[in-house]
Design an enzyme around this catalytic site. Structure first.
Site, mmCIF file in Angstrom:
data_model
loop_
_atom_site.group_PDB
_atom_site.id
_atom_site.type_symbol
_atom_site.label_atom_id
_atom_site.label_comp_id
_atom_site.label_asym_id
_atom_site.label_seq_id
_atom_site.Cartn_x
_atom_site.Cartn_y
_atom_site.Cartn_z
ATOM 1 N N CYS A 133 0.842 -1.211 0.000
ATOM 2 C CA CYS A 133 0.000 0.000 0.000
ATOM 3 C C CYS A 133 0.868 1.249 0.000
ATOM 4 O O CYS A 133 1.983 1.252 0.504
ATOM 5 C CB CYS A 133 -0.864 0.064 1.243
ATOM 6 S SG CYS A 133 -1.482 -1.509 1.754
ATOM 7 N N LYS A 168 4.043 -9.653 3.318
ATOM 8 C CA LYS A 168 3.678 -9.954 1.930
ATOM 9 C C LYS A 168 4.270 -8.899 1.005
ATOM 10 O O LYS A 168 3.940 -7.715 1.096
ATOM 11 C CB LYS A 168 2.155 -9.994 1.790
ATOM 12 C CG LYS A 168 1.672 -10.317 0.375
ATOM 13 C CD LYS A 168 0.174 -10.547 0.338
ATOM 14 C CE LYS A 168 -0.341 -10.769 -1.064
ATOM 15 N NZ LYS A 168 -1.790 -11.033 -1.090
ATOM 16 N N ILE A 194 4.234 -13.627 -4.577
ATOM 17 C CA ILE A 194 4.239 -12.210 -4.902
ATOM 18 C C ILE A 194 2.813 -11.647 -4.868
ATOM 19 O O ILE A 194 1.861 -12.352 -5.183
ATOM 20 C CB ILE A 194 4.863 -11.954 -6.305
ATOM 21 C CG1 ILE A 194 4.087 -12.678 -7.392
ATOM 22 C CG2 ILE A 194 6.303 -12.280 -6.317
ATOM 23 C CD1 ILE A 194 4.527 -12.364 -8.821
ATOM 24 N N GLY A 246 1.042 -16.497 -6.794
ATOM 25 C CA GLY A 246 1.121 -15.784 -8.065
ATOM 26 C C GLY A 246 0.784 -16.742 -9.188
ATOM 27 O O GLY A 246 1.621 -17.529 -9.612
#
Lengths: 305, 204
Positions: A133, A168, A194, A246
């Site tokens: 973020c 993460k 990922i 992913g």
């Protein structure tokens, strides 16, 4: 050959199997419990939760791509207080394993506050901290793009929690190994990767971006090779366990991720196109293990030659 | 919600761009008008969400507009071909709120889910008014089908080539209604929200 054993241990907690629906593709679990018994999963990572409720981004938030999709949902969630008061009690009626609590924030204080609140919930087994973020106090740069910022979040969360903290990581960086290393040094108990890759589509008729937010996170089978490569790089550089994700959509993909170095494996976009995807992967796993001569799944972690 | 394989019974054009598909399969998860299906198509990653126009114990009817790769693929399919469908998605409309004379407002390809809604409301003894809004006369579909159900139907077209010239909200003033149900593009929903004199339910 002995009995097939799919169990893995992630940061001290044993999972029946390594299959974990990824955050943002499985809600708070109970929605999927209407379709099947979700206790067949290793665990799941619940919807990214923030300190305050968020309505998310304007629509359209989703775009079709070859073998994948772009999303810009914008961390829509009811906020940590309602997650604790409403979502977790509802989950308790249908899921009897420790759950992975996925947390996002827009400042170091946000992360620490939300993690501290969730750390005291008995249902929570691990905290998965999404550092992709933007840092609103740091010029909007994502925490996950600098080793220092990622480490700062890790330290702040570790100070106020007792449960395993898994950071993460975003793949949208020049050196993911350096960031993983910084998180490990700051006390992280695990790394998951990922997150989605930054992508964009343009509508030829309107000449506007398909997604209202212009750009979004690219996920799905198309990104699997990138994910395997990054899991391999990180798993060989850190000593803490790595959760690989992913583009995972089959039991074969789970085994490939584990050979690259993943202790457990998250399944994301596949859940959005087939709500039974994670269940199917769990069910397929023993036969695929047998096919490749694997008896104990834990033995193959990082086993790439 | 259920995942099932449906077999196409028919797939025909209603206008230049709107198709009607009837498919046979397990419809037990469909419980209310306004719900939708999510259709998997070969070669495309995401499923395509389409509202349900009508259903019975063995068939589902959808009306869809061909706008992109997914719907173009659907338009090419013929009877006997199969589709992987998630059915019974969404909450649907709440019929208990209708009062004695509800109005149903549909814009373009937002019209289809109102068909089953009108059918169920009429079966429940309600006096149903329906306003169908289109851009031009050539785009009109299902006007007669709504009439055959026993609904009072008004058509509006933006260019005035048929019915009242303007938008569905231009027809609303002439109708006496107890509640509104609507489905259509967001600007239409906003306009209805501003114009309507009762409460109502919207679907995007």
């Amino acid at each position: 050959m002995g009995e097939i054993n799919t169990r893995v241990t992630l940061c001290g907690i044993t999972l029946d199997n390594p299959v974990i629906p990824a955050s943002g593709t499985f809600g708070y679990g109970y929605e999927f419990a209407e379709l099947y018994d979700i206790n067949c999963l290793g665990t799941f990572s619940f919807k990214g939760t923030t300190r305050d409720p968020r309505f998310g981004n304007p629509t359209p938030r989703i775009a079709e791509c070859t073998a994948g999709m772009i999303n810009a949902v914008g961390l829509q969630n009811p906020g940590v207080e309602r997650v604790i008061a409403e979502e977790l009690p509802r989950l308790a009626t249908c899921f009897h394993k420790p759950v992975m609590a996925n947390v996002s924030g827009f400042s170091v204080e946000d992360y620490a506050y939300t993690c501290e609140r969730l750390d005291s919930e008995p249902q929570v087994g691990w905290l998965e901290v999404n550092v992709s973020c933007p840092n609103v106090h740091g010029g909007g740069m994502s925490f996950g793009t600098s080793p220092e910022a990622a480490a700062e979040v890790t330290r702040a969360v570790k100070r106020v929690t007792t449960k395993p903290v898994i950071i993460k990581l975003s793949p949208n960086v020049t050196d993911i190994v350096a960031i993983a290393g910084a998180c490990e040094e700051a006390g992280a108990d695990g790394i998951s990767l990922i997150n989605t890759m930054l992508g964009m589509r343009i509508d030829l008729r309107t000449r506007k971006p398909v997604i209202a937010n212009k750009m979004g996170g690219f996920s799905g089978a198309a990104i699997f090779p990138v994910a395997v490569r990054m899991v391999y790089q990180v798993a060989h550089a850190v000593k803490i366990p790595v959760v690989g994700m992913g583009g995972v959509s089959t039991a074969e993909d789970v085994i490939e991720m584990m050979l690259a170095g993943a202790t457990a494996v998250e399944v994301g976009a596949a859940n959005l196109i087939d709500p039974f995807a994670s269940k199917r992967i769990v069910e397929d796993l023993p036969a695929v293990m047998k096919k490749y001569g694997i008896t104990k799944l834990e033995d193959i972690i990082g086993g790439v030659l | 919600m259920k995942q099932g394989i449906f077999t196409i019974q028919s797939n025909v054009a209603l206008t230049d761009s709107v198709m009607k598909m009837v498919m046979v399969g397990d419809t037990s998860a469909v419980t209310a008008p306004g719900q939708f299906v999510n259709i998997k198509l070969e070669g495309l990653f995401l499923r395509r969400p389409i509202s349900i126009c009508d259903y019975d114990d063995t068939t589902l009817t959808i009306l869809y507009k061909v706008v992109g790769k997914g719907t173009a693929k659907m338009a090419e399919m013929g009877s006997g071909e199969t589709l992987d469908v998630l059915s019974g998605l969404g909450n649907g409309y709440d019929l208990t709120l209708s009062g004695k004379s509800p109005v149903l407002l549909g814009g373009g390809v937002g019209v289809p889910p109102l068909y089953r809604l009108a059918k169920d409301l009429i079966a429940a003894g309600k006096e149903v008014s329906v306003v169908l809004g289109f851009n031009t006369a050539a785009e009109i579909f299902y006007e007669e089908e709504f009439r055959a159900l026993g609904a009072t139907v008004t058509v509006t077209t933006v260019d005035g080539s048929r019915g009242i010239k303007g938008f569905v909200t231009d027809a609303l003033a002439e109708i006496d209604y107890t509640y509104f149900y609507t489905c259509g593009p967001e600007p239409m929903l906003k306009a209805i929200y501003k114009t309507a004199t009762t409460s109502g339910a919207t679907q995007l």
